[in-house]
Design an enzyme around this catalytic site. Structure first.
Site, PDB file in Angstrom:
ATOM      1  N   HIS A 263      80.381   7.094  30.506  1.00  0.00           N
ATOM      2  CA  HIS A 263      81.436   8.088  30.284  1.00  0.00           C
ATOM      3  C   HIS A 263      81.559   9.010  31.502  1.00  0.00           C
ATOM      4  O   HIS A 263      82.639   9.164  32.074  1.00  0.00           O
ATOM      5  CB  HIS A 263      81.106   8.892  29.020  1.00  0.00           C
ATOM      6  CG  HIS A 263      82.107   9.949  28.677  1.00  0.00           C
ATOM      7  ND1 HIS A 263      83.080   9.772  27.722  1.00  0.00           N
ATOM      8  CD2 HIS A 263      82.299  11.202  29.164  1.00  0.00           C
ATOM      9  CE1 HIS A 263      83.823  10.862  27.633  1.00  0.00           C
ATOM     10  NE2 HIS A 263      83.373  11.758  28.500  1.00  0.00           N
ATOM     11  N   GLU A 264      80.443   9.602  31.905  1.00  0.00           N
ATOM     12  CA  GLU A 264      80.501  10.557  33.021  1.00  0.00           C
ATOM     13  C   GLU A 264      80.862   9.845  34.326  1.00  0.00           C
ATOM     14  O   GLU A 264      81.566  10.401  35.167  1.00  0.00           O
ATOM     15  CB  GLU A 264      79.188  11.330  33.159  1.00  0.00           C
ATOM     16  CG  GLU A 264      78.784  12.137  31.913  1.00  0.00           C
ATOM     17  CD  GLU A 264      79.875  13.046  31.346  1.00  0.00           C
ATOM     18  OE1 GLU A 264      80.760  13.484  32.115  1.00  0.00           O
ATOM     19  OE2 GLU A 264      79.843  13.314  30.121  1.00  0.00           O
ATOM     20  N   HIS A 267      84.545   9.613  34.539  1.00  0.00           N
ATOM     21  CA  HIS A 267      85.084  10.858  35.092  1.00  0.00           C
ATOM     22  C   HIS A 267      84.844  10.896  36.608  1.00  0.00           C
ATOM     23  O   HIS A 267      85.703  11.318  37.383  1.00  0.00           O
ATOM     24  CB  HIS A 267      84.366  12.076  34.483  1.00  0.00           C
ATOM     25  CG  HIS A 267      84.803  12.448  33.097  1.00  0.00           C
ATOM     26  ND1 HIS A 267      86.100  12.745  32.786  1.00  0.00           N
ATOM     27  CD2 HIS A 267      84.099  12.611  31.937  1.00  0.00           C
ATOM     28  CE1 HIS A 267      86.179  13.084  31.491  1.00  0.00           C
ATOM     29  NE2 HIS A 267      84.978  12.996  30.946  1.00  0.00           N
ATOM     30  N   GLU A 293      89.903  12.574  30.551  1.00  0.00           N
ATOM     31  CA  GLU A 293      89.165  11.952  29.453  1.00  0.00           C
ATOM     32  C   GLU A 293      89.574  10.488  29.268  1.00  0.00           C
ATOM     33  O   GLU A 293      88.781   9.674  28.801  1.00  0.00           O
ATOM     34  CB  GLU A 293      89.385  12.763  28.173  1.00  0.00           C
ATOM     35  CG  GLU A 293      88.407  12.457  27.055  1.00  0.00           C
ATOM     36  CD  GLU A 293      86.960  12.888  27.331  1.00  0.00           C
ATOM     37  OE1 GLU A 293      86.687  13.526  28.371  1.00  0.00           O
ATOM     38  OE2 GLU A 293      86.103  12.572  26.496  1.00  0.00           O
TER      39      GLU A 293
HETATM   40 ZN    ZN Z   1      84.494  13.499  28.938  1.00  0.00          ZN
END
Ligand code: ZN
Length: 499
Positions: A263-264, A267, A293
């Protein structure tokens, strides 16, 4: 030779951007390395930097530079986009009266302290009066910054998701509630997935190595980024060549750390892909929280939780965790796709997550329309939870007090999480059409073509186009729920036999 209007704008905006980047470095440090007793001193430094940034942002010299650039800019040019963004940001900063800004900062720090205590004791009463004051100040702020035709809630949304409108979000959330609630109930009534392959002993170092390997495969550049530990995972970027990811782990379950890193890193790829030529200008950064997101969710869910990806990941998993035994994709893949209603948003899966957001969106709407009093918020929360998730919180700590957002005054933030999920599914659909057989690529661990596609469609544009336009250009349609619902239905059919 005299500066051109663009050069003047870039010079003055560069200072504003540098002050923000310096604060971001200190905030990163605060979450990763700073000793606990450093808190007070750091607070003072951050307040000074925020004050300086506000001063530069509202300075007449910058206003003049923006107007001069506006006159010089060709319509549709990057300079015109810089002017658009600079006007939007400076207008907000100028319209909030100094006294209001000061009181908001004071109420925010009191609210955060009270919220922590209230959550510890599961007693909403300890927090109620401060939250009431916060809400009142946010109304004042919204009224001060609202543009022509914007409601109060729109004005707050605009800070996180420029261009988003309550009236456009409402039908999206209505559809999600109507479609997801029955699916989730059907899943909850069926047989649970066997999660034992995801549980056991997963040493910290092995988890870090496994997660890093996946992030490298995605194309995250560790020469232009780092991974460190923090209590709550996040990603922050000071420059495309300096992007920080954080993670946390559970030595009895590899999933939170692994999917947290994907997830990170999602980003992080966005931050590393931002346009170098527009750094330190008003269009050099990410365009909105929802689009940000969408990048993290796409890598975490569409890629990381796909069966094809696990064809590649399984041998690496076995190598990293020899103690896990002879697991196969057939048993591991369902275990990383568990869907189960739960009370706590941050622990929710990709399907029920949006019901948690729908709940908060509905309550925020009611609060800002004056249809709900803060005193009635806990009961309204519990009722909505029962209706949407089929679960009633046992106390306020696992209900209305669970999130930090309202204590920070961040009303209008939650919807960006769901926008991210919707846009991720839209991008995925489009990437499949453009890149051909994505499953084959994923099964070989060839993830860079997807990163390049995202770079082309999203990252390299920075804030050149407003978020709604960027999404439409990249995916061929405005934000919609259908691609996400199709993704969810496919998943639930395969994992749970529910349709
Ligand atoms: Zn996030």
């Amino acid at each position: 030779m005299a500066e051109t209007p663009e050069e003047t704008l870039r010079r003055l905006w560069g200072e504003v951007a540098d002050l923000a980047a310096a604060a971001a470095v200190l905030e990163w440090d605060q979450e990763t390395c700073m000793p606990p007793r450093g808190q007070e001193g750091r607070g003072l430094v951050l307040a000074t930097l925020a004050g300086l940034r506000h001063e530069r942002l509202t300075a007449p010299a910058l206003q003049d530079a923006i107007e001069a650039a506006g006159e010089a800019a060709e319509p549709g040019s990057p300079l015109a986009a810089m002017v658009r963004e600079a006007r939007r940001v400076t207008r907000r900063a100028r319209r909030i009266p100094r006294d209001l800004a000061r009181e908001l900062a004071a109420v925010q720090s009191r609210c955060l302290a009270r919220w922590q205590e209230a959550r510890r004791q599961a007693d909403f009463g300890l927090f109620q009066a401060d939250l009431e004051r916060m809400l009142q100040l946010k109304r004042e702020e919204a009224a001060a910054v609202a543009e022509e035709g914007q409601g109060l809630y729109d004005a707050l949304l605009d800070e996180y998701e420029p261009g988003a409108r309550e009236a456009e979000l409402e039908p999206l959330f209505r559809r999600l509630r109507e479609e997801l609630a029955p699916l989730v109930q059907a899943v909850a009534a069926g047989d649970p997935v066997d999660e034992s392959p995801a549980r056991g002993e997963f040493p910290r170092d092995a988890q870090e190595a496994f997660g890093r390997q996946a992030a490298e495969r995605m194309g995250f550049d560790f020469q232009a980024g780092r991974l460190d530990a923090s209590a709550h995972p996040f990603c922050t970027g000071f420059h495309p060549r300096d992007v920080r990811l954080t993670w946390r782990w559970d030595e009895t379950d590899f999933r939170p750390a692994f999917f947290g890193i994907l997830h990170e890193a999602g980003h992080g790829l966005y931050e590393q892909g931002l346009p170098l030529e527009w750094q330190r200008t008003p269009i050099g950064g990410a365009v909105s929280l929802g689009v940000h997101e969408s990048q993290s969710r796409l890598w975490e869910n569409q890629v990381g939780r796909s069966r094809a990806f696990w064809e590649w990941a399984l041998p690496r998993f076995r190598e990293a965790f020899p103690g896990a035994g002879e697991v196969t994709v057939d048993v591991l893949w369902p275990a990383v796709n568990v869907v189960r209603p739960s009370l706590i948003r941050v622990e929710a899966d990709q399907v029920t997550y949006n019901l948690h957001v729908a709940l908060r969106f509905g309550l925020e709407q009611a609060l800002f329309r004056g249809k709900l009093e803060v005193a009635d918020l806990p009961a309204a929360w519990d009722d909505a939870s029962e209706e949407l998730l089929g679960l009633r919180p046992g106390n306020a700590a696992e209900g209305v007090l669970q999130d930090i957002h309202w204590a920070m005054g961040a009303f209008g933030y939650f919807p960006t999480y769901t926008l991210g999920n919707l846009v991720a599914a839209q991008l995925w659909e489009r990437a499949r059409a453009d890149l051909g057989d994505l499953d084959t690529l994923l099964a070989r661990g060839e993830l860079v073509p997807l990163r390049e596609w995202l770079r082309e469609r999203i990252h390299r544009h920075g804030s050149r186009w407003p978020a709604p336009e960027l999404v439409e250009q990249a995916t061929g349609r405005p934000v919609a729920v259908e691609p996400f619902l199709a993704h969810v239905r496919g998943l639930l059919r395969e994992v749970y036999g529910v349709s």
